[in-house]
Design a protein around this motif. Structure first.
Motif, short mmCIF file in Angstrom:
data_model
loop_
_atom_site.label_atom_id
_atom_site.label_comp_id
_atom_site.label_asym_id
_atom_site.label_seq_id
_atom_site.Cartn_x
_atom_site.Cartn_y
_atom_site.Cartn_z
N UNK A 149 0.80 -1.19 0.11
CA UNK A 149 -0.06 0.02 -0.02
C UNK A 149 0.84 1.26 0.08
N UNK A 150 0.66 2.00 -0.87
CA UNK A 150 1.37 3.43 -0.85
C UNK A 150 0.21 4.46 -1.09
N UNK A 151 0.59 5.79 -0.58
CA UNK A 151 -0.02 6.99 -1.10
C UNK A 151 0.55 7.71 -1.89
N UNK A 152 -0.05 8.06 -3.11
CA UNK A 152 0.74 8.84 -4.27
C UNK A 152 0.28 10.25 -4.30
N UNK A 153 0.96 11.21 -4.52
CA UNK A 153 0.68 12.62 -4.92
C UNK A 153 1.28 13.11 -6.15
N UNK A 177 -10.05 17.42 2.66
CA UNK A 177 -10.45 18.93 2.99
C UNK A 177 -9.43 19.70 1.91
N UNK A 178 -9.21 20.92 2.14
CA UNK A 178 -8.55 21.57 1.30
C UNK A 178 -6.86 21.40 1.16
N UNK A 179 -6.48 20.83 2.32
CA UNK A 179 -5.03 20.56 2.42
C UNK A 179 -4.64 19.30 3.17
N UNK A 180 -5.71 18.30 3.35
CA UNK A 180 -5.31 17.07 3.90
C UNK A 180 -6.09 15.78 3.43
N UNK A 192 -3.38 12.73 6.26
CA UNK A 192 -1.79 13.01 5.53
C UNK A 192 -1.85 14.30 5.14
N UNK A 193 -0.71 15.09 5.16
CA UNK A 193 -0.89 16.54 4.67
C UNK A 193 -0.40 16.34 3.15
N UNK A 194 -0.03 17.45 2.56
CA UNK A 194 0.41 17.38 1.07
C UNK A 194 1.64 17.16 0.86
N UNK A 195 2.47 16.69 1.99
CA UNK A 195 3.86 16.18 1.83
C UNK A 195 3.62 14.68 1.95
#
Length: 325
Positions: A149-153, A177-180, A192-195
Motif C-alpha cells: 500500500x502506498x499513498x501517491x501525490x 479537505x483543502x489541504x488534508x 496525511x498532509x500535502x507532503x
C-alpha cells in the motif's frame, strides 16, 4: 489544472528490488532467479502470459515471489517533468501523463510523459482527492490484498510524483479537505498532509468498514462506517463525527445514520456531501433484515445538523451511488 484520472488494473503486479535486465526467456529466467534465493514460484498460465508479453520498460519491476511484501523504496520521490506551460489540463493513466491545450474548444495534445505512476493496483471504489489546487492524491493497493500500500501525490506545479509507503493507505474509502487527505486503514482513520506525512490517526475499538467521508471547513469529519462487530447481522450504517483541530483527530459522536421507519429493513448508504451544517447521503437501497437480501432503491437522506431532523427523500433513479456539490 487536470481533467481526468484513469488507472488500469493489471491482473498481476510485478516488482522487485533487482533492477537487472532479463534474458529473452523471461519466464524461465524469472523462476530460476527467485528459486536461487529460496522463493517457491508457481506461476499460473495467466501470470506466464503476462511475463512473456511484458513491455521492456516493465522488466525491471519484478515482485519477489509474486506475493511477498515489498521492501520500501529507498528513493520514493521522482521528478516526472510532465509540466508543460501550454497545457490547459492533464490526463493521468497507468504509466503516462498527457498534457492538452484547448484550441477553439477542441483539446490538442501538447505533451506526453511516460512515467511510472503505480506499481500495484488502484481500488476504483476509493476516490482520488485534489489538494491545495495543486495535488492529485490517491491510494495504491499492492498484490494481492494491499501488501504494497502506498499513498501517491502528483504535483501539478513542480511536475513531481511523491510517494509514501504505509499500511494506512485507503482501504474502502477516502476523503479530503483543502489541504488534508483522509484514509480508512484497518480499524481507524488516518490523516496525511500535502507532503504525504501522516499527521494524525484515530483507532476504533471495533472493526469498522467505511464507505464515505465528508469534511466541513477542515474542522469536522463525518465518516460513514459499518460496525461489523456490533452484532446486527444486517450491518446498519453509523455516522461517526470527528473533530480535527491542532492536527489531532478526536471522536465526538457515533449514531445510527437513520432510525428505520420500517423495522424489517435496513438502509445502506454510500456517497455524502456537507454544506452549511446540512448533510446529504445517497442510499442505493436497503437490506431485508429477515433474509439479509439487498434490494435496489434510490433515495437521499437529508440530515439537518442544526435541528437534528432527518428526512428520506425518494429519487426517480434506482441505485444511485454518488452525489456532488
Amino acid at each position: 489544472m487536470f481533467l481526468g484520472f484513469e488507472i488500469m488494473v493489471k491482473t498481476v503486479t510485478i516488482y522487485a528490488k533487482d533492477k537487472e535486465e532479463l534474458p529473452e526467456d523471461r519466464v524461465q529466467s524469472y523462476i530460476e532467479l527467485h528459486e536461487s534465493i529460496g522463493n517457491d514460484i508457481k506461476l499460473t498460465p495467466e501470470q506466464k502470459r503476462i511475463l512473456e508479453n511484458m513491455p521492456e520498460q516493465e522488466q525491471k519491476y519484478l515482485e519477489e515471489g509474486l506475493s511477498k511484501p515489498v521492501e520500501p523504496d529507498k528513493e520514493l520521490n521522482s521528478k516526472a517533468g510532465f509540466i508543460n506551460p501550454d497545457a490547459d489540463f492533464y490526463v493521468v493513466s497507468y504509466g503516462i501523463i498527457e498534457g492538452y491545450q484547448l484550441t477553439d474548444n477542441e483539446p490538442e495534445k501538447v505533451s506526453e510523459e511516460n512515467t511510472e505512476i503505480v506499481k500495484g493496483q488502484i481500488n476504483p471504489a476509493v476516490l482520488r482527492a485534489e489538494l491545495s489546487n495543486r495535488y492529485l492524491v490517491f491510494s495504491e493497493e499492492g498484490p494481492p490484498h494491499g501488501e504494497e500500500g502506498r499513498i501517491i501525490a502528483i504535483d501539478f506545479k513542480n511536475g513531481e510524483i511523491k510517494y509514501n509507503q504505509t499500511s494506512d493507505y485507503a482501504y474502502t474509502s477516502s476523503g479530503s479537505s483543502t489541504d488534508y487527505y483522509f484514509t480508512d486503514p484497518e480499524n481507524g482513520i488516518a490523516v496525511f498532509d500535502t507532503n504525504l506525512e501522516e499527521v494524525s490517526r484515530y483507532t476504533f475499538n471495533d472493526r469498522i468498514i467505511g464507505s464515505d467521508f465528508s469534511v466541513d471547513n477542515d474542522d469536522n469529519i463525518y465518516f460513514l462506517g459499518v460496525d461489523i462487530d456490533g452484532g446486527d447481522v444486517t450491518y446498519p450504517t453509523y455516522l461517526y463525527t470527528l473533530s480535527f483541530k491542532d492536527k489531532k483527530l478526536k471522536l465526538e459522536n457515533k449514531e445510527f445514520l437513520y432510525d428505520y421507519q420500517y423495522p424489517e429493513i435496513s438502509y445502506y448508504f454510500e456517497d455524502s456531501i456537507v454544506k452549511d451544517n446540512q448533510l446529504y447521503f445517497v442510499s442505493p437501497g436497503y437490506r431485508i433484515r429477515s433474509t439479509k437480501e439487498r434490494a435496489a432503491l434510490g433515495s437521499i437522506l437529508h440530515y439537518d445538523m442544526n435541528t437534528g431532523q432527518k428526512e428520506l427523500i425518494d429519487l426517480p433513479e434506482i441505485a444511485a451511488y454518488n452525489i456532488f456539490i
